[in-house]
Design a protein around this motif. Structure first.
Motif, PDB file in Angstrom:
ATOM      1  N   GLY A  47      13.705   0.602  21.907  1.00 51.46           N
ATOM      2  CA  GLY A  47      14.835  -0.213  22.336  1.00 51.46           C
ATOM      3  C   GLY A  47      16.056  -0.036  21.459  1.00 51.46           C
ATOM      4  O   GLY A  47      17.194   0.008  21.955  1.00 51.46           O
ATOM      5  N   ALA A  48      15.840   0.077  20.144  1.00 53.02           N
ATOM      6  CA  ALA A  48      16.966   0.260  19.224  1.00 53.02           C
ATOM      7  C   ALA A  48      17.679   1.584  19.498  1.00 53.02           C
ATOM      8  O   ALA A  48      18.913   1.668  19.442  1.00 53.02           O
ATOM      9  CB  ALA A  48      16.468   0.205  17.783  1.00 53.02           C
ATOM     10  N   ASP A  49      16.910   2.620  19.800  1.00 56.73           N
ATOM     11  CA  ASP A  49      17.519   3.905  20.143  1.00 56.73           C
ATOM     12  C   ASP A  49      18.385   3.776  21.387  1.00 56.73           C
ATOM     13  O   ASP A  49      19.500   4.322  21.453  1.00 56.73           O
ATOM     14  CB  ASP A  49      16.430   4.953  20.398  1.00 56.73           C
ATOM     15  CG  ASP A  49      15.809   5.504  19.124  1.00 56.73           C
ATOM     16  OD1 ASP A  49      16.372   5.291  18.034  1.00 56.73           O
ATOM     17  OD2 ASP A  49      14.751   6.157  19.230  1.00 56.73           O
TER      18      ASP A  49
ATOM     19  N   ILE B  41      21.426  12.123  21.132  1.00 54.56           N
ATOM     20  CA  ILE B  41      20.724  11.443  22.221  1.00 54.56           C
ATOM     21  C   ILE B  41      19.576  12.311  22.721  1.00 54.56           C
ATOM     22  O   ILE B  41      18.480  11.818  23.011  1.00 54.56           O
ATOM     23  CB  ILE B  41      21.705  11.086  23.359  1.00 54.56           C
ATOM     24  CG1 ILE B  41      22.732  10.057  22.864  1.00 54.56           C
ATOM     25  CG2 ILE B  41      20.948  10.547  24.573  1.00 54.56           C
ATOM     26  CD1 ILE B  41      23.853   9.772  23.845  1.00 54.56           C
ATOM     27  N   CYS B  42      19.805  13.617  22.812  1.00 56.77           N
ATOM     28  CA  CYS B  42      18.755  14.537  23.271  1.00 56.77           C
ATOM     29  C   CYS B  42      17.546  14.478  22.343  1.00 56.77           C
ATOM     30  O   CYS B  42      16.396  14.423  22.809  1.00 56.77           O
ATOM     31  CB  CYS B  42      19.308  15.957  23.333  1.00 56.77           C
ATOM     32  SG  CYS B  42      18.143  17.169  23.995  1.00 56.77           S
ATOM     33  N   ASN B  43      17.770  14.470  21.044  1.00 59.23           N
ATOM     34  CA  ASN B  43      16.663  14.393  20.093  1.00 59.23           C
ATOM     35  C   ASN B  43      15.894  13.088  20.263  1.00 59.23           C
ATOM     36  O   ASN B  43      14.656  13.065  20.227  1.00 59.23           O
ATOM     37  CB  ASN B  43      17.195  14.518  18.671  1.00 59.23           C
ATOM     38  CG  ASN B  43      16.088  14.516  17.644  1.00 59.23           C
ATOM     39  OD1 ASN B  43      15.275  15.435  17.565  1.00 59.23           O
ATOM     40  ND2 ASN B  43      16.017  13.458  16.837  1.00 59.23           N
ATOM     41  N   ASP B  44      16.616  12.001  20.457  1.00 58.20           N
ATOM     42  CA  ASP B  44      15.957  10.699  20.663  1.00 58.20           C
ATOM     43  C   ASP B  44      15.120  10.715  21.935  1.00 58.20           C
ATOM     44  O   ASP B  44      13.992  10.195  21.957  1.00 58.20           O
ATOM     45  CB  ASP B  44      16.998   9.584  20.756  1.00 58.20           C
ATOM     46  CG  ASP B  44      17.641   9.244  19.421  1.00 58.20           C
ATOM     47  OD1 ASP B  44      17.104   9.667  18.368  1.00 58.20           O
ATOM     48  OD2 ASP B  44      18.685   8.562  19.426  1.00 58.20           O
ATOM     49  N   GLU B  45      15.668  11.280  23.019  1.00 61.32           N
ATOM     50  CA  GLU B  45      14.924  11.302  24.283  1.00 61.32           C
ATOM     51  C   GLU B  45      13.645  12.133  24.152  1.00 61.32           C
ATOM     52  O   GLU B  45      12.605  11.788  24.722  1.00 61.32           O
ATOM     53  CB  GLU B  45      15.796  11.844  25.421  1.00 61.32           C
ATOM     54  CG  GLU B  45      17.051  11.033  25.718  1.00 61.32           C
ATOM     55  CD  GLU B  45      16.791   9.612  26.201  1.00 61.32           C
ATOM     56  OE1 GLU B  45      15.618   9.205  26.301  1.00 61.32           O
ATOM     57  OE2 GLU B  45      17.775   8.905  26.477  1.00 61.32           O
ATOM     58  N   ASP B  46      13.719  13.215  23.397  1.00 59.59           N
ATOM     59  CA  ASP B  46      12.507  14.007  23.157  1.00 59.59           C
ATOM     60  C   ASP B  46      11.469  13.184  22.395  1.00 59.59           C
ATOM     61  O   ASP B  46      10.262  13.278  22.664  1.00 59.59           O
ATOM     62  CB  ASP B  46      12.849  15.276  22.382  1.00 59.59           C
ATOM     63  CG  ASP B  46      13.567  16.314  23.235  1.00 59.59           C
ATOM     64  OD1 ASP B  46      13.519  16.205  24.482  1.00 59.59           O
ATOM     65  OD2 ASP B  46      14.179  17.240  22.655  1.00 59.59           O
ATOM     66  N   ASN B  47      11.937  12.386  21.439  1.00 59.23           N
ATOM     67  CA  ASN B  47      11.023  11.501  20.711  1.00 59.23           C
ATOM     68  C   ASN B  47      10.394  10.466  21.637  1.00 59.23           C
ATOM     69  O   ASN B  47       9.194  10.192  21.561  1.00 59.23           O
ATOM     70  CB  ASN B  47      11.766  10.775  19.586  1.00 59.23           C
ATOM     71  CG  ASN B  47      12.003  11.647  18.372  1.00 59.23           C
ATOM     72  OD1 ASN B  47      11.295  12.624  18.150  1.00 59.23           O
ATOM     73  ND2 ASN B  47      12.996  11.293  17.568  1.00 59.23           N
ATOM     74  N   HIS B  48      11.215   9.898  22.514  1.00 58.89           N
ATOM     75  CA  HIS B  48      10.696   8.880  23.441  1.00 58.89           C
ATOM     76  C   HIS B  48       9.631   9.474  24.357  1.00 58.89           C
ATOM     77  O   HIS B  48       8.603   8.849  24.627  1.00 58.89           O
ATOM     78  CB  HIS B  48      11.839   8.299  24.291  1.00 58.89           C
ATOM     79  CG  HIS B  48      12.900   7.632  23.486  1.00 58.89           C
ATOM     80  ND1 HIS B  48      14.113   7.269  24.026  1.00 58.89           N
ATOM     81  CD2 HIS B  48      12.933   7.250  22.187  1.00 58.89           C
ATOM     82  CE1 HIS B  48      14.856   6.707  23.090  1.00 58.89           C
ATOM     83  NE2 HIS B  48      14.162   6.686  21.964  1.00 58.89           N
TER      84      HIS B  48
END
Length: 261
Positions: A58-60, A153-160
Motif C-alpha cells: 500500500g505504501a508503494d 514505479i516499474c521496479n516496484d511493480e515487479d516487486n509486487h
C-alpha cells in the motif's frame, strides 16, 4: 504509423492529455494504497505475518500516486476528475473482483479466504501493471521528464508481482490450490473485459482532447478489441500461472521513498 511509442509520445506532449493520463494513474494508485492499508489493518490473526508486506504494498502505491501528482505539479497542472468509465479499480469492484470497499470500511477482521482473494486479484492486476510499466521503460526509460519516475514505479511493480507469486505458492502448498486457481481464473477473465472497456474509454477521451481523426480513433479501437480477442482466446493464462520468483521476499523491507521531481 500507429505505435505504442508514438501514441504515448503524443499524449505526454500535450498538457490536456498528459493531465488526464496522470490524474487517472494517480487516482488508481491512491485507491490501491487505501485498499492495501485497510487489508493490512484487518488481516486475520493467523496471517499477521503478511501485514507488513501488505502495508509495504500500500505504501508503494501511495507513493506512485504522489509521483504522478508531482509530475502534474511540475507542469503547473492540477489533477482533474477521473471519468467514471476510466476508473479501472472501481469497475473491477463492480464486477465483484477483489474485496469490496464496503467490507474494507468495516472494522471486522478479514478471513483467510479474503486474503487469498486479495492476493489472487493482485496477482492478476499486478501482471497488467508490470507489463505496462515494462513497455513504458522500454520506450521512455531515458525520458528527461518521466524516465526516473517510470523506472522507479516499474521496479516496484515487479516487486509486487513477485510478492503475489511467492505468497500464493506458499498458500497453495498449504492446501488452498483449488481456491487460488479458481479465483485467479475468474479474476483474469473479468480483468481483461474491464481493461478493454477502460482502454476504449481512455482512448476516446484522448481522441477528443487531441483532435484525432475518426479513422485514427477507429484503428485504435480495433487494436484494443484485437488485444481483447487474443486475451480471451488464451492470452489470459499468463495472468494466472504461478512460479517461484527470482526476487524472494520482495516486500520484506520498508518502502523506498519517492524522489523529488
Amino acid at each position: 504509423m500507429l505505435s505504442a511509442r508514438s501514441l504515448f509520445q503524443e499524449i505526454i506532449d500535450d498538457d490536456d492529455s498528459f493531465q488526464l493520463f496522470c490524474s487517472i494513474a494517480a487516482s488508481g494508485e491512491t485507491q490501491g494504497g487505501w485498499e492495501n492499508g485497510r487489508i493490512a489493518a484487518l488481516v486475520p490473526v493467523g496471517m499477521r505475518d503478511l501485514a507488513p508486506k501488505i502495508t509495504r504494498h500500500g505504501a508503494d502505491e501511495d507513493k506512485h500516486g504522489r509521483i504522478f501528482n508531482a509530475l502534474l505539479k511540475k507542469r503547473d497542472l492540477p489533477p482533474v476528475d477521473v471519468p467514471p468509465e476510466t476508473d479501472y479499480t472501481m469497475l473491477l469492484e463492480k464486477r465483484g473482483i477483489g474485496l469490496a470497499h464496503e467490507k474494507l470500511k468495516r472494522d471486522e477482521p478479514l478471513t483467510e479466504r479474503d486474503i487469498i482473494v486479495y492476493l489472487s486479484h493482485s496477482r492478476v492486476t499486478e501482471q497488467r501493471a508490470a507489463d505496462q510499466m515494462d513497455m513504458l521503460v522500454t520506450y521512455f526509460g531515458d525520458h528527461p521528464e518521466l524516465g526516473k519516475a517510470i523506472r522507479m514505479i516499474c521496479n516496484d511493480e515487479d516487486n509486487h508481482l513477485a510478492y503475489c507469486h511467492e505468497e500464493l505458492l506458499r498458500l497453495a502448498y498449504a492446501g488452498h490450490g483449488r481456491l487460488i486457481q479458481r479465483t485467479l481464473r475468474e479474476s483474469a477473465l473479468s480483468e481483461i473485459r474491464v481493461y478493454r472497456d477502460v482502454s476504449l474509454a481512455v482512448m476516446a477521451h484522448m481522441g477528443r482532447l487531441l483532435g484525432w481523426p475518426r479513422a485514427k480513433s477507429a484503428a485504435l479501437a480495433a487494436g484494443i478489441h484485437a488485444v481483447y480477442a487474443y486475451e480471451r482466446f488464451g492470452g489470459w493464462r499468463r495472468m494466472v500461472d504461478l512460479k517461484m520468483p527470482e526476487r524472494r521476499d520482495a516486500l520484506g523491507g520498508p518502502a523506498t521513498p519517492a524522489p523529488a521531481f
